[in-house]
Design an enzyme around this catalytic site. Sequence first.
Site, PDB file in Angstrom:
ATOM      1  N   GLY A  12      45.452  39.341  28.642  1.00 20.56           N
ATOM      2  CA  GLY A  12      45.524  38.131  27.827  1.00 20.56           C
ATOM      3  C   GLY A  12      46.799  38.226  27.003  1.00 20.56           C
ATOM      4  O   GLY A  12      47.828  38.671  27.491  1.00 20.56           O
ATOM      5  N   GLY A  18      45.427  38.761  20.749  1.00 23.56           N
ATOM      6  CA  GLY A  18      46.246  39.596  21.610  1.00 23.56           C
ATOM      7  C   GLY A  18      47.717  39.471  21.283  1.00 23.56           C
ATOM      8  O   GLY A  18      48.447  40.474  21.229  1.00 23.56           O
ATOM      9  N   ASP A  69      46.016  37.225  37.044  1.00 27.21           N
ATOM     10  CA  ASP A  69      44.613  36.852  36.900  1.00 27.21           C
ATOM     11  C   ASP A  69      43.819  38.152  36.849  1.00 27.21           C
ATOM     12  O   ASP A  69      43.768  38.899  37.833  1.00 27.21           O
ATOM     13  CB  ASP A  69      44.167  35.988  38.076  1.00 27.21           C
ATOM     14  CG  ASP A  69      42.736  35.471  37.936  1.00 27.21           C
ATOM     15  OD1 ASP A  69      41.951  36.072  37.154  1.00 27.21           O
ATOM     16  OD2 ASP A  69      42.383  34.492  38.605  1.00 27.21           O
ATOM     17  N   TYR A 163      26.995  35.302  27.931  1.00 26.07           N
ATOM     18  CA  TYR A 163      28.149  35.715  27.119  1.00 26.07           C
ATOM     19  C   TYR A 163      27.897  37.068  26.476  1.00 26.07           C
ATOM     20  O   TYR A 163      28.787  37.935  26.460  1.00 26.07           O
ATOM     21  CB  TYR A 163      28.437  34.664  26.049  1.00 26.07           C
ATOM     22  CG  TYR A 163      29.516  35.085  25.067  1.00 26.07           C
ATOM     23  CD1 TYR A 163      30.832  35.272  25.489  1.00 26.07           C
ATOM     24  CD2 TYR A 163      29.219  35.313  23.718  1.00 26.07           C
ATOM     25  CE1 TYR A 163      31.826  35.671  24.597  1.00 26.07           C
ATOM     26  CE2 TYR A 163      30.199  35.706  22.825  1.00 26.07           C
ATOM     27  CZ  TYR A 163      31.504  35.883  23.269  1.00 26.07           C
ATOM     28  OH  TYR A 163      32.473  36.281  22.381  1.00 26.07           O
ATOM     29  N   LYS A 167      30.208  40.476  26.784  1.00 29.55           N
ATOM     30  CA  LYS A 167      30.863  41.170  25.662  1.00 29.55           C
ATOM     31  C   LYS A 167      30.335  42.590  25.518  1.00 29.55           C
ATOM     32  O   LYS A 167      31.103  43.532  25.278  1.00 29.55           O
ATOM     33  CB  LYS A 167      30.660  40.398  24.357  1.00 29.55           C
ATOM     34  CG  LYS A 167      31.407  39.098  24.261  1.00 29.55           C
ATOM     35  CD  LYS A 167      32.902  39.231  24.540  1.00 29.55           C
ATOM     36  CE  LYS A 167      33.670  40.011  23.493  1.00 29.55           C
ATOM     37  NZ  LYS A 167      35.134  39.995  23.738  1.00 29.55           N
TER      38      LYS A 167
END
Length: 282
Positions: A12, A18, A69, A163, A167
């Site tokens: 990212g 980032g 990607d 999600y 994470k």
Amino acid sequence: MSLKGKTLFITGGSRGIGLAIAVRAARDGANVAIAAKTADPHPKLPGTIYSAAEEIERAGGKALPILCDLRDEAQLAAAVEQTASTFGGIDILVNNASAISLTGTLATDMKKYDLMNGINARGTYMAGRHCIPHLKRASNPHILTLSPPLDMRTKWFAPHVAYSMAKYGMSLCTLGWAEEFRRDGIAVNSLWPRTAIATAAIKMVGGDAAMKASRTPEIMADAAHIMLCKPSREFSGNFCIDDIVLHEAGVRDFSSYAAVPGTPESQLAPDFFLPDDLPRVG
């Protein structure tokens, strides 16, 4: 405390936290590879790998923008090798890339599930797997993953199980790798914010109200810098919170990090996945 001459591989990183970590490292004179998939300007999201590279160079670092990607292993492997060959190795991996959809099970189709788990959990694992051989040869190697403390309470899973799985999959990499690669001297830690952070993702999820109740990405960047400068053999397996890291380093006033200057600490929105017994600082 300096990252001068160190090489960071950041997944990212074309915007948000980032990018802030990249720019903070660049101010020390670090080399930063930004491996992300945004090459062309997005109508709703700021930043590309090329605009990020310009910011890194302006801050005093050397930048390597790589179109990648994170779900494509061939692309990721090539990005890692390009970074190592360009800068002579890799010292630090920052697992920053993440996808989010705060939706329940029936509202989360498999495309969304695969996106989140493919980028978050699988992407983190794959980036580590390809970077670790290079990190083993570094003098003070670190893996820093932007993921939460492990907390198995149902309230963190029931509203958005896909999600949360994605994470916590990132956090499980920290838990396992810290011990697996302890003998190699690779520090493996996670960093998570106490409050919402003013990024495009937060604006997409919570709108302007969430942005006003947030801190800036710089608080995460400053905390990450402190962690990445620590001796790798002495600091590993930790799940850190941004302002606690800064408090332990001597910071007492966090007001400069408010996304809207003057916002009281009491009006900042807490992030997800925080322990109930998290100590207050400031």
